[in-house]
Design a protein around this motif. Structure first.
Motif, PDB file in Angstrom:
ATOM      1  N   ASP A 152       9.397 -10.745  -1.210  1.00 33.86           N
ATOM      2  CA  ASP A 152      10.646  -9.574  -1.145  1.00 33.86           C
ATOM      3  C   ASP A 152      11.545  -9.234  -2.042  1.00 33.86           C
ATOM      4  N   PRO A 153      11.513  -8.288  -2.779  1.00 37.92           N
ATOM      5  CA  PRO A 153      12.084  -8.279  -4.409  1.00 37.92           C
ATOM      6  C   PRO A 153      13.356  -8.847  -4.554  1.00 37.92           C
ATOM      7  N   VAL A 155      16.482  -8.277  -5.813  1.00 38.82           N
ATOM      8  CA  VAL A 155      16.172  -7.792  -7.195  1.00 38.82           C
ATOM      9  C   VAL A 155      17.381  -8.746  -7.408  1.00 38.82           C
ATOM     10  N   ILE A 156      19.022  -8.878  -6.519  1.00 35.27           N
ATOM     11  CA  ILE A 156      19.898  -9.597  -7.532  1.00 35.27           C
ATOM     12  C   ILE A 156      20.108 -10.906  -7.823  1.00 35.27           C
ATOM     13  N   ASP A 157      18.986 -11.404  -7.289  1.00 36.12           N
ATOM     14  CA  ASP A 157      18.724 -12.855  -6.819  1.00 36.12           C
ATOM     15  C   ASP A 157      17.876 -13.416  -7.908  1.00 36.12           C
ATOM     16  N   SER A 158      16.730 -12.421  -8.400  1.00 33.41           N
ATOM     17  CA  SER A 158      15.466 -12.566  -9.565  1.00 33.41           C
ATOM     18  C   SER A 158      16.359 -12.124 -10.863  1.00 33.41           C
ATOM     19  N   MET A 159      17.349 -11.127 -10.688  1.00 32.90           N
ATOM     20  CA  MET A 159      18.027 -10.896 -12.086  1.00 32.90           C
ATOM     21  C   MET A 159      19.030 -12.320 -12.593  1.00 32.90           C
ATOM     22  N   PHE A 160      18.873 -13.022 -11.484  1.00 34.38           N
ATOM     23  CA  PHE A 160      19.458 -14.228 -11.702  1.00 34.38           C
ATOM     24  C   PHE A 160      18.483 -15.147 -12.136  1.00 34.38           C
ATOM     25  N   GLY A 161      17.607 -15.266 -11.933  1.00 36.42           N
ATOM     26  CA  GLY A 161      16.404 -16.125 -11.919  1.00 36.42           C
ATOM     27  C   GLY A 161      16.042 -16.422 -10.775  1.00 36.42           C
ATOM     28  N   VAL A 162      16.539 -16.553  -9.581  1.00 30.99           N
ATOM     29  CA  VAL A 162      16.532 -17.623  -8.331  1.00 30.99           C
ATOM     30  C   VAL A 162      14.885 -17.061  -7.947  1.00 30.99           C
ATOM     31  N   VAL A 163      13.867 -18.345  -7.890  1.00 31.77           N
ATOM     32  CA  VAL A 163      12.608 -18.059  -7.530  1.00 31.77           C
ATOM     33  C   VAL A 163      12.354 -18.797  -6.441  1.00 31.77           C
ATOM     34  N   VAL A 164      12.101 -18.228  -5.217  1.00 27.59           N
ATOM     35  CA  VAL A 164      11.286 -19.095  -3.766  1.00 27.59           C
ATOM     36  C   VAL A 164       9.531 -19.707  -4.382  1.00 27.59           C
TER      37      VAL A 164
END
Lengths: 377, 263
Positions: A152-153, A155-164
């Motif tokens: 799933d994108p 967006v906000i999490d990936s902006m803060f660099g959270v990687v699953v």
């Protein structure tokens, strides 16, 4: 009335907050002190408290409020998928989107009153349910239900660099996971706020006018009130409460299925409200707790457990008792609910709260009902 | 009684012009013309089925006339919603008490006061009823005027029929209407209650108010009215002072003839 003013909002809220937050302790003796069930108490409590703003104050019986619960859940899950695993935006969006749908459905349904209103709301909810199963599959994922996926994108999490990296991400409140007791405390905190808002509405001139509409709508029109916007506001508020409950359900278990919108789910909140006491402040919440507690106990039982419970009986009696009680447990626990509901409606039409009032009356205090709390029937 | 009729310059408050209303084949109202003058108490009398209630309903937006006009203080009332007509200043008191039976007497009177203050719609969920001191005091003093303040906290459904009717008068009065429409304010009352109601309607703020009264009881009509209009089979057959009406042969024939014997 003056006596009730002494029961100030602050006192009520302090007691309420204390009781809710200590729930893990005082539910221990009845075996309900585990997070899953406590979360359900709080979430369905919010649903019922909100539903009571419509049904308890205006007397309009909606049979479609589960639609807003479902819409709230779908919205929250989409927020987890597209934006962030943080529950704050998910819950806010769930409330807003459910509110928009409530505005549309309420606007149309409130063109009629009484049974026709109920049927219209039921029709809309069933439409929402069917749509979720069929043409809206791209949004709702149909029968499987809407679920999270690793890619799933967010967006906000990936902006803060959270990687699953492995497995599915978990919902959280600024880092605190929403599972277990922390999930309960988040739901409990929201329940306290939701109850406070309901209390304020019940004791406001706005709430008084809603009660007057329930009492005599024609009179309200000739008294100079445009009753439609009042009803619509109450409808939207209760729809937003339902959306909030749906958002919370998805926050604790990020999954949304169409069955949450089925008419049985709409009926359940009606049962909760009536069982606890329509139009009372705390009744609907009690109803929600009672129903969810009984569901938990009775649906977990099965034939072999019944046999064990009735072990002390002679064998022939045990066989009879087990066979008679068997349909009432497990899958059939709704039979128990139905029987209990009948007993309450026949003997205590005002719900559990009427029972509480009667007991109070026996001990000779607090017998008179106050209209300021909206306890009039 | 007011001095309105002696003053020829008085202005027309409510003007009903050429109003017709049919229900199926029944002509409930045919070409009704009526003027209510500021300050007067105008009684509309007539036998059962003459169209009195229909006429009232055409004024307050419950019914829409087939044609004709209803003008209140220069504003056209036809097609306006009941709540807007209320805010225009025309308030109706019903024949069967229309109250809020589940609410307390105090709340019953506070609600019309809220309508006056808040308009047709206001969303104020975070205001507290407990802090509405101004309106509560106004409501209490209005209840006191009608001798209802002793049981202000009782449910309105539990009081006697006569008290309910007085409560409804209080609900009308607290809105300070420009024109009060009363539909048989003493119907079903005992003589004692009737006289008390006449007293209330003739004195104080209520006495000065412009009123239209539909009434059967001739005792009430002649005690209250400055002018009387007689409605029979949907037509206004006479309008005049009580003296003129008493001596009008047409009225005697249509209506008073039988009643005069009783009196």
């Amino acid at each position: 009335m003056m006596k009730n003013l002494i029961k100030s909002n602050t006192v009520i809220m302090l007691i309420f907050a204390a009781v809710v937050l200590t729930a893990p302790i005082w539910t221990a003796p009845i075996g309900a002190n585990y997070p899953d069930l406590l979360q359900k108490f709080a979430i369905f409590g919010i649903f019922a408290v909100g539903y009571n703003i419509l049904f308890g104050l205006t007397g309009y019986l909606s049979f479609g409020h589960a639609a807003f619960l479902g819409i709230g859940s779908y919205t929250a899950v989409w927020s987890f998928k597209l934006l962030t695993m943080n529950v704050v935006p998910a819950i806010i969006l769930a409330v807003i989107v459910a509110g928009i749908f409530a505005l549309l459905i309420g606007f149309l349904s409130l063109r009629r009153s009484g049974i026709y209103f109920s049927i219209l709301t039921l029709a809309f909810a069933q439409m929402a349910y069917s749509l979720a199963y069929s043409v809206l599959t791209p949004i709702t994922n149909g029968e499987t239900g809407l679920q999270l996926e690793q890619q799933d994108p967010r967006v906000i999490d990936s902006m803060f660099g959270v990687v699953v990296k492995d497995g599915l991400p978990s919902t959280n409140l600024f880092g605190t996971l929403m599972s277990g007791y922390s999930g309960f405390y988040v739901a409990a905190a929201i329940l306290i706020v939701a109850f406070y808002i309901s209390l304020k509405i019940f004791r406001s001139p706005f709430g008084m006018k809603l009660l007057a509409i329930k009492s005599n709508q024609t009179r309200m029109k000739y008294t100079g009130f445009n009753t439609r916007p009042y009803l619509l506001t109450a409808f939207v508020i209760s729809g937003m409460y339902a959306g909030l409950a749906g958002g919370l359900l998805a926050s604790i278990d990020p999954l949304a299925g169409a069955e949450r919108m089925q008419w049985t789910a709409s009926g359940e909140v009606v049962l909760m409200t009536i069982m606890g006491g329509v139009g009372t402040l705390i009744g609907p919440l009690l109803g929600a707790v009672i129903i969810k507690y009984l569901e938990n106990i009775f649906s977990a039982l099965n034939k072999s457990e019944l046999t064990e419970i009735f072990n002390y009986m002679p064998e022939w009696l045990q066989t009879i008792v087990v066979n008679v009680t068997n349909p009432f447990v497990g899958e059939g626990w709704h039979l128990t609910l139905g029987a209990l509901f009948m007993l309450i409606v026949i003997f205590l039409p005002g719900g559990v709260m009427e029972g509480v009032d009667k007991i109070k009356g026996l001990f000779g205090f607090g017998k008179k009902k106050s209209t300021i709390e909206g306890e009039a029937k | 009684m007011s001095e309105a009729m002696t003053n020829t310059a008085s202005k027309t408050m409510l003007e009903i012009k050429g109003v017709n209303k049919t229900f199926g084949g029944l002509h409930a109202l045919s070409d009704v013309n009526l003027q209510i003058v500021e300050g007067e108490t105008h009684a509309i009398i007539g036998p059962n089925g003459a169209g009195k209630s229909t006429l009232l309903n055409c004024c307050i937006g419950k019914l829409i006339p087939d044609n004709g006009s209803v003008t209140f203080n220069g504003r056209n009332m036809i097609g306006m919603a009941p709540h807007d007509i209320n805010h225009a200043g025309m308030v109706r008191v019903f024949q069967t008490p229309e109250i809020f039976p589940e609410l307390s007497l105090l709340d019953n009177v506070m609600i019309p006061a809220f309508a006056k203050r808040d308009g047709t719609f206001k969303f104020n969920p975070f205001k507290s009823m407990a802090n509405e001191k101004v309106i509560r005091e106004e409501a209490m003093s209005t209840l006191a005027e009608f001798a209802l303040d002793k049981f202000y906290d009782q449910h309105a459904g539990s009081i006697s029929r006569g008290d309910k009717r007085r409560l409804e008068l209080a609900m009308g009065l607290i809105q300070h209407p420009t024109l009060l429409l009363l539909d048989e304010p003493t119907a079903g009352m005992a003589r004692h209650d009737t006289n008390q109601t006449i007293e209330l309607l003739n004195s104080g703020k209520m006495g000065e108010m412009t009123k239209v009264i539909i009434e059967h009881d001739m005792h009430v009509v002649f005690s209250l009215a400055d002018r009387i209009s007689v409605l029979a089979r949907g037509h206004i057959i006479a309008t005049g002072t009580p003296e003129e009406i008493k001596n009008d042969p047409k009225v005697k024939e249509a209506y008073l003839g039988e009643e005069a014997v009783d009196e």
